[in-house]
Scaffold this motif. Structure first.
Motif, PDB file in Angstrom:
ATOM      1  N   THR A   1       0.833  -1.200   0.000  1.00 19.44           N
ATOM      2  CA  THR A   1       0.000   0.000   0.000  1.00 19.44           C
ATOM      3  C   THR A   1       0.868   1.250   0.000  1.00 19.44           C
ATOM      4  OG1 THR A   1      -0.073   0.160   2.411  1.00 19.44           O
ATOM      5  CG2 THR A   1      -1.775  -1.214   1.347  1.00 19.44           C
ATOM      6  N   LEU A   2       0.262   2.353  -0.371  1.00 16.14           N
ATOM      7  CA  LEU A   2       0.987   3.622  -0.358  1.00 16.14           C
ATOM      8  C   LEU A   2       1.400   4.025   1.066  1.00 16.14           C
ATOM      9  CD1 LEU A   2       2.116   5.776  -2.214  1.00 16.14           C
ATOM     10  CD2 LEU A   2      -0.084   6.952  -2.103  1.00 16.14           C
ATOM     11  N   PRO A   3       0.557   3.840   2.084  1.00 13.37           N
ATOM     12  CA  PRO A   3       1.016   4.149   3.445  1.00 13.37           C
ATOM     13  C   PRO A   3       2.235   3.315   3.864  1.00 13.37           C
ATOM     14  CG  PRO A   3      -1.369   4.041   3.423  1.00 13.37           C
ATOM     15  CD  PRO A   3      -0.897   3.570   2.069  1.00 13.37           C
ATOM     16  N   ARG A   4       2.260   2.028   3.504  1.00 13.67           N
ATOM     17  CA  ARG A   4       3.441   1.198   3.808  1.00 13.67           C
ATOM     18  C   ARG A   4       4.662   1.749   3.086  1.00 13.67           C
ATOM     19  NH1 ARG A   4       3.059  -4.570   5.195  1.00 13.67           N
ATOM     20  NH2 ARG A   4       4.600  -4.900   3.567  1.00 13.67           N
ATOM     21  N   PHE A   5       4.495   2.113   1.823  1.00 11.99           N
ATOM     22  CA  PHE A   5       5.600   2.676   1.052  1.00 11.99           C
ATOM     23  C   PHE A   5       6.096   3.960   1.709  1.00 11.99           C
ATOM     24  CE2 PHE A   5       7.407   5.464  -2.117  1.00 11.99           C
ATOM     25  CZ  PHE A   5       8.327   4.633  -2.760  1.00 11.99           C
ATOM     26  N   ASP A   6       5.186   4.831   2.121  1.00  8.97           N
ATOM     27  CA  ASP A   6       5.571   6.104   2.743  1.00  8.97           C
ATOM     28  C   ASP A   6       6.342   5.890   4.047  1.00  8.97           C
ATOM     29  OD1 ASP A   6       4.380   7.513   0.679  1.00  8.97           O
ATOM     30  OD2 ASP A   6       2.534   7.935   1.806  1.00  8.97           O
ATOM     31  N   VAL A   7       5.883   4.958   4.865  1.00  8.62           N
ATOM     32  CA  VAL A   7       6.576   4.656   6.131  1.00  8.62           C
ATOM     33  C   VAL A   7       7.970   4.117   5.844  1.00  8.62           C
ATOM     34  CG1 VAL A   7       6.601   3.083   8.110  1.00  8.62           C
ATOM     35  CG2 VAL A   7       4.509   4.339   7.548  1.00  8.62           C
ATOM     36  N   MET A   8       8.055   3.187   4.907  1.00  7.90           N
ATOM     37  CA  MET A   8       9.352   2.611   4.568  1.00  7.90           C
ATOM     38  C   MET A   8      10.289   3.667   3.987  1.00  7.90           C
ATOM     39  SD  MET A   8       7.884  -1.034   3.164  1.00  7.90           S
ATOM     40  CE  MET A   8       9.215  -1.290   2.050  1.00  7.90           C
ATOM     41  N   ALA A   9       9.751   4.571   3.170  1.00  5.80           N
ATOM     42  CA  ALA A   9      10.586   5.630   2.585  1.00  5.80           C
ATOM     43  C   ALA A   9      11.154   6.526   3.683  1.00  5.80           C
ATOM     44  CB  ALA A   9       9.775   6.446   1.581  1.00  5.80           C
ATOM     45  N   ALA A  10      10.320   6.873   4.668  1.00  5.09           N
ATOM     46  CA  ALA A  10      10.789   7.720   5.770  1.00  5.09           C
ATOM     47  C   ALA A  10      11.881   7.016   6.570  1.00  5.09           C
ATOM     48  CB  ALA A  10       9.613   8.094   6.680  1.00  5.09           C
ATOM     49  N   LEU A  11      11.680   5.748   6.853  1.00  2.00           N
ATOM     50  CA  LEU A  11      12.686   4.990   7.609  1.00  2.00           C
ATOM     51  C   LEU A  11      13.965   4.807   6.797  1.00  2.00           C
ATOM     52  CD1 LEU A  11      10.389   2.280   9.222  1.00  2.00           C
ATOM     53  CD2 LEU A  11      11.500   4.216  10.378  1.00  2.00           C
ATOM     54  N   HIS A  12      13.823   4.593   5.514  1.00  2.00           N
ATOM     55  CA  HIS A  12      14.987   4.413   4.634  1.00  2.00           C
ATOM     56  C   HIS A  12      15.814   5.693   4.569  1.00  2.00           C
ATOM     57  CE1 HIS A  12      17.213   3.769   0.842  1.00  2.00           C
ATOM     58  NE2 HIS A  12      17.185   2.505   1.217  1.00  2.00           N
ATOM     59  N   ARG A  13      15.145   6.830   4.433  1.00  2.00           N
ATOM     60  CA  ARG A  13      15.846   8.129   4.373  1.00  2.00           C
ATOM     61  C   ARG A  13      16.562   8.426   5.676  1.00  2.00           C
ATOM     62  NH1 ARG A  13      11.196   9.983   1.905  1.00  2.00           N
ATOM     63  NH2 ARG A  13      10.432  10.737   3.881  1.00  2.00           N
ATOM     64  N   ASN A  14      15.942   8.084   6.785  1.00  2.00           N
ATOM     65  CA  ASN A  14      16.488   8.431   8.087  1.00  2.00           C
ATOM     66  C   ASN A  14      17.674   7.561   8.481  1.00  2.00           C
ATOM     67  OD1 ASN A  14      16.002  10.297  10.338  1.00  2.00           O
ATOM     68  ND2 ASN A  14      15.786   8.404  11.519  1.00  2.00           N
ATOM     69  N   GLU A  15      17.662   6.311   8.086  1.00  2.00           N
ATOM     70  CA  GLU A  15      18.697   5.311   8.369  1.00  2.00           C
ATOM     71  C   GLU A  15      18.813   4.947   9.849  1.00  2.00           C
ATOM     72  OE1 GLU A  15      22.454   5.888   6.436  1.00  2.00           O
ATOM     73  OE2 GLU A  15      21.509   6.360   4.527  1.00  2.00           O
ATOM     74  N   ALA A  16      18.932   5.926  10.739  1.00  2.00           N
ATOM     75  CA  ALA A  16      19.040   5.642  12.172  1.00  2.00           C
ATOM     76  C   ALA A  16      17.650   5.305  12.724  1.00  2.00           C
ATOM     77  CB  ALA A  16      19.618   6.851  12.904  1.00  2.00           C
ATOM     78  N   PRO A  17      17.594   4.616  13.869  1.00  2.00           N
ATOM     79  CA  PRO A  17      16.282   4.353  14.481  1.00  2.00           C
ATOM     80  C   PRO A  17      15.523   5.658  14.720  1.00  2.00           C
ATOM     81  CG  PRO A  17      18.002   3.112  15.601  1.00  2.00           C
ATOM     82  CD  PRO A  17      18.693   4.049  14.659  1.00  2.00           C
ATOM     83  N   MET A  18      14.205   5.600  14.548  1.00  2.00           N
ATOM     84  CA  MET A  18      13.340   6.764  14.745  1.00  2.00           C
ATOM     85  C   MET A  18      12.337   6.471  15.842  1.00  2.00           C
ATOM     86  SD  MET A  18      12.167   8.034  10.972  1.00  2.00           S
ATOM     87  CE  MET A  18      11.413   9.524  11.589  1.00  2.00           C
ATOM     88  N   LYS A  19      12.050   7.482  16.631  1.00  2.00           N
ATOM     89  CA  LYS A  19      10.958   7.347  17.588  1.00  2.00           C
ATOM     90  C   LYS A  19       9.648   7.300  16.810  1.00  2.00           C
ATOM     91  CE  LYS A  19      13.349   9.828  21.220  1.00  2.00           C
ATOM     92  NZ  LYS A  19      13.455  11.089  21.966  1.00  2.00           N
ATOM     93  N   MET A  20       8.719   6.500  17.285  1.00  2.00           N
ATOM     94  CA  MET A  20       7.422   6.390  16.624  1.00  2.00           C
ATOM     95  C   MET A  20       6.750   7.753  16.517  1.00  2.00           C
ATOM     96  SD  MET A  20       6.621   3.342  15.529  1.00  2.00           S
ATOM     97  CE  MET A  20       4.849   3.423  15.421  1.00  2.00           C
ATOM     98  N   SER A  21       6.895   8.578  17.542  1.00  2.00           N
ATOM     99  CA  SER A  21       6.273   9.908  17.511  1.00  2.00           C
ATOM    100  C   SER A  21       6.890  10.782  16.420  1.00  2.00           C
ATOM    101  CB  SER A  21       6.397  10.595  18.872  1.00  2.00           C
ATOM    102  OG  SER A  21       7.757  10.687  19.254  1.00  2.00           O
ATOM    103  N   GLU A  22       8.210  10.651  16.202  1.00  2.00           N
ATOM    104  CA  GLU A  22       8.877  11.402  15.122  1.00  2.00           C
ATOM    105  C   GLU A  22       8.377  10.938  13.758  1.00  2.00           C
ATOM    106  OE1 GLU A  22      13.268  12.193  17.148  1.00  2.00           O
ATOM    107  OE2 GLU A  22      12.924  10.376  15.977  1.00  2.00           O
ATOM    108  N   LEU A  23       8.231   9.633  13.611  1.00  2.00           N
ATOM    109  CA  LEU A  23       7.752   9.076  12.357  1.00  2.00           C
ATOM    110  C   LEU A  23       6.340   9.576  12.050  1.00  2.00           C
ATOM    111  CD1 LEU A  23       8.184   7.106   9.978  1.00  2.00           C
ATOM    112  CD2 LEU A  23       7.289   5.302  11.464  1.00  2.00           C
ATOM    113  N   SER A  24       5.475   9.550  13.041  1.00  2.00           N
ATOM    114  CA  SER A  24       4.100  10.036  12.862  1.00  2.00           C
ATOM    115  C   SER A  24       4.085  11.502  12.464  1.00  2.00           C
ATOM    116  CB  SER A  24       3.295   9.870  14.156  1.00  2.00           C
ATOM    117  OG  SER A  24       3.208   8.526  14.509  1.00  2.00           O
ATOM    118  N   ARG A  25       4.888  12.287  13.152  1.00  2.00           N
ATOM    119  CA  ARG A  25       4.961  13.720  12.862  1.00  2.00           C
ATOM    120  C   ARG A  25       5.487  13.961  11.447  1.00  2.00           C
ATOM    121  NH1 ARG A  25       6.369  14.869  17.670  1.00  2.00           N
ATOM    122  NH2 ARG A  25       8.580  14.498  17.387  1.00  2.00           N
ATOM    123  N   MET A  26       6.511  13.225  11.050  1.00  2.00           N
ATOM    124  CA  MET A  26       7.100  13.382   9.723  1.00  2.00           C
ATOM    125  C   MET A  26       6.093  13.063   8.621  1.00  2.00           C
ATOM    126  SD  MET A  26      10.282  11.292   8.039  1.00  2.00           S
ATOM    127  CE  MET A  26      11.552  12.010   9.040  1.00  2.00           C
TER     128      MET A  26
END
Length: 152
Positions: free
Chosen positions: A40-65
């Motif tokens: 799905t597009l939401p899965r793609f968007d989440v994966m893209a954000a995590l891929h760009r960030n590389e380092a672990p992200m807080k769930m709250s940061e991911l939601s905000r982004m």
């Protein structure tokens, strides 16, 4: 264009055209991801954000982004974790805080998916050359009211 149509009316029509283009393109990409990649597009968007960030992200940061609720992000992350593409880890200093990052498998899968996504977007906008894309980018930046070129 006729001078009888006001500038505000032309701006409104332009906004409607942009909205139509966005909706049509997004709908096409949603269907492309669903049919060709079983995602799905939401899965793609989440994966893209995590891929760009590389380092672990807080769930709250991911939601905000991603401009989504924590609940929506958690739902997508849960599925990605079940697939082995991400891992969640409680922060040692505050166990209420969860960090998420892509696994090696998730990173590899996303790179394949991202290449297919890019190729599909390329097809969608194949009629636009370098000069037209530069002009469009410049106009959109002006409309947005900034000189920031970070979305290149």
């Amino acid at each position: 264009m006729s001078e009888t149509i006001s500038l505000s009316r032309r701006r409104l029509r332009t906004w409607i055209r942009l909205l139509r283009l966005t909706r049509r393109s997004e709908s096409h990409l949603r269907e492309f991801l669903r049919v060709n990649h079983d995602t799905t597009l939401p899965r793609f968007d989440v994966m893209a954000a995590l891929h760009r960030n590389e380092a672990p992200m807080k769930m709250s940061e991911l939601s905000r982004m991603l401009l989504v609720s924590n609940g929506n992000a958690t739902t997508v992350i849960t599925r990605l974790e079940q697939d082995g593409w991400v891992v969640r880890t409680p922060v040692k200093t505050d166990r209420r805080v969860i960090e998420v990052q892509m696994t090696d498998q998730g990173r590899a899968e996303f790179e394949v998916l991202a290449a297919a996504h890019e190729a599909e977007v390329d097809k969608l906008f194949a009629d636009l050359g370098h000069d037209e894309l530069d002009a469009l980018r410049d106009l959109l930046q002006r409309a947005r009211g900034d000189d920031d070129d970070t979305d290149e």
